[in-house]
Design a protein around this motif. Structure first.
Motif, PDB file in Angstrom:
ATOM      1  N   GLU A 223       0.840  -1.196   0.000  1.00  0.00           N
ATOM      2  CA  GLU A 223       0.000   0.000   0.000  1.00  0.00           C
ATOM      3  C   GLU A 223       0.875   1.245   0.000  1.00  0.00           C
ATOM      4  O   GLU A 223       0.612   2.212   0.695  1.00  0.00           O
ATOM      5  CB  GLU A 223      -0.964  -0.008   1.201  1.00  0.00           C
ATOM      6  N   GLY A 226       2.846   3.176  -5.199  1.00  0.00           N
ATOM      7  CA  GLY A 226       2.431   2.634  -6.487  1.00  0.00           C
ATOM      8  C   GLY A 226       3.480   2.860  -7.568  1.00  0.00           C
ATOM      9  O   GLY A 226       4.604   3.296  -7.294  1.00  0.00           O
ATOM     10  N   GLN A 269      -0.858  -1.928 -10.680  1.00  0.00           N
ATOM     11  CA  GLN A 269      -1.309  -1.131  -9.543  1.00  0.00           C
ATOM     12  C   GLN A 269      -2.148  -1.986  -8.604  1.00  0.00           C
ATOM     13  O   GLN A 269      -2.996  -2.752  -9.046  1.00  0.00           O
ATOM     14  CB  GLN A 269      -2.143   0.058 -10.039  1.00  0.00           C
ATOM     15  N   LYS A 273      -4.492   1.416  -3.443  1.00  0.00           N
ATOM     16  CA  LYS A 273      -3.217   2.087  -3.704  1.00  0.00           C
ATOM     17  C   LYS A 273      -2.080   1.088  -3.545  1.00  0.00           C
ATOM     18  O   LYS A 273      -2.220   0.026  -2.935  1.00  0.00           O
ATOM     19  CB  LYS A 273      -3.015   3.275  -2.752  1.00  0.00           C
TER      20      LYS A 273
END
Length: 283
Positions: A223, A226, A269, A273
Motif C-alpha cells: 500500500e 504505487g 497497480q 493504492k
C-alpha cells in the motif's frame, strides 16, 4: 514438436509455448512453438494445433536494444560518482598548492568523499557482475510454500511496523525450481514493497494454483506509492530505479530468475493504492 506434443498429453494442458534454437538449411534460428488443444462441443479432444514462428530477428533486435540501454545506464551510473571524485581531487590539489591552513581538515573531508564514492562504484560493479554471472538454476522438485514461509518468518521478526498478510493455496502442488534463486525473488519483492511504504504498512503475499493452465501464481502487493505510468515499461530494465540508493538491478535479476524458470512476471497497480507484482511458474 515432439516435446510440446508429449508435454501437452502428459500434463493435460490446453496450451503450451516453447522457444529454442533450431538448425534450418545450415542457419541457426530461434523458433517459437505454440500448441493449442482443440475440443468439440462435448469437450472431446479433436487434436492439437501447432504454430511455428521464426523469432530470430525479433530476439536479436530485442537483445541489441536491451544491451544498448544497459550500456547507457552503466555509463550514467559510473559517471555519477566520478564527478564528486574529480571535484574532491581538484579541491585537494588546490588547497595543497595554496598551503592552506585548513589543509588537514580539507584533506580529511575530500578523501572521505573519494573513499565513499569509490565504495559506491565498487558496489555497483559487483551488482552488475552478479547479474551478468547469474548461475544456471539448480532445479529440484519441492514446496514453494516452504520457501515463502521461511522468508516471511525472517521479515516478521525484523520489521515490527510491517503487517504481512499471507494467503497460501493449499492445493498448490510441488514445483521444480532453484530454492536459493526463488528465495532471492521473494526477498527482493518484499524489500521493494517495504521500502515503498517507508518501512510501515501492510504487505499482501498470496499463492494460487491455476489448475486449467497448470501454473503457480504468486502475488506480492503493498500500500505504498504505487508505480508511475511512465515507469511501467522500465521497471525490469537493468539500472532503472527511483531509489536514491538503489542499483536498479533488483527487479532485472528477479525477471531473469523467473524467465530462467520458464515463468513470467508482471507489475501493476494495487487497489486502492500501492504496487502489485505477480509471477507465474509452471507446475
Amino acid at each position: 514438436f515432439q516435446t510440446v506434443y508429449d508435454r501437452m498429453l502428459a500434463d493435460q494442458r490446453d496450451t503450451l509455448a516453447l522457444e529454442g534454437p533450431m538448425e534450418v538449411e545450415g542457419r541457426f534460428l530461434t523458433i517459437g512453438l505454440h500448441g493449442s488443444r482443440m475440443k468439440d462441443e462435448a469437450n472431446k479432444d479433436l487434436g492439437i494445433v501447432l504454430v511455428f514462428e521464426d523469432l530470430t530477428e525479433l530476439i536479436k533486435a530485442q537483445k541489441v536494444a536491451a544491451w544498448q540501454e544497459v550500456a547507457r545506464r552503466v555509463a550514467h551510473e559510473i559517471k555519477n560518482p566520478l564527478t564528486p571524485i574529480q571535484l574532491s581531487a581538484q579541491r585537494l590539489r588546490k588547497k595543497y598548492y595554496e598551503k592552506s591552513p585548513d589543509f588537514d581538515a580539507i584533506f580529511d573531508e575530500t578523501t572521505n568523499v573519494i573513499v565513499n564514492e569509490v565504495t559506491s562504484l565498487k558496489h555497483m560493479v559487483d551488482e552488475f557482475s552478479k547479474f551478468a554471472r547469474l548461475p544456471t538454476p539448480q532445479m529440484a522438485h519441492q514446496s514453494l510454500h516452504d520457501v515463502i514461509n521461511e522468508v516471511t518468518t525472517l521479515y516478521r521478526g525484523a520489521h515490527k511496523d510491517i503487517e504481512l498478510v499471507v494467503s497460501l493455496d493449499e492445493d498448490l502442488p510441488s514445483l521444480n525450481f532453484d530454492r536459493e534463486q526463488l528465495k532471492r525473488v521473494m526477498v527482493n519483492l518484499l524489500d521493494n514493497a517495504i521500502q515503498a511504504m517507508q518501512q510501515k504498512g501492510r504487505v499482501w503475499l498470496s499463492t494460487k494454483y491455476d489448475t486449467k493452465r497448470r501454473r503457480a501464481v504468486v502475488s506480492v502487493a503493498d500500500e505504498g506509492v504505487g508505480i508511475a505510468p511512465e515507469d511501467q515499461e522500465k521497471l525490469f530494465v537493468p539500472y532503472f530505479t527511483r531509489k536514491k540508493t538503489g542499483t536498479g538491478l533488483g527487479l532485472a535479476i528477479v525477471r531473469r530468475i523467473i524467465t530462467d524458470h520458464d515463468g513470467q512476471i508482471q507489475a501493476g497497480q494495487n487497489q486502492p493504492k500501492g504496487a502489485l507484482f505477480t509471477f507465474e511458474l509452471p507446475v
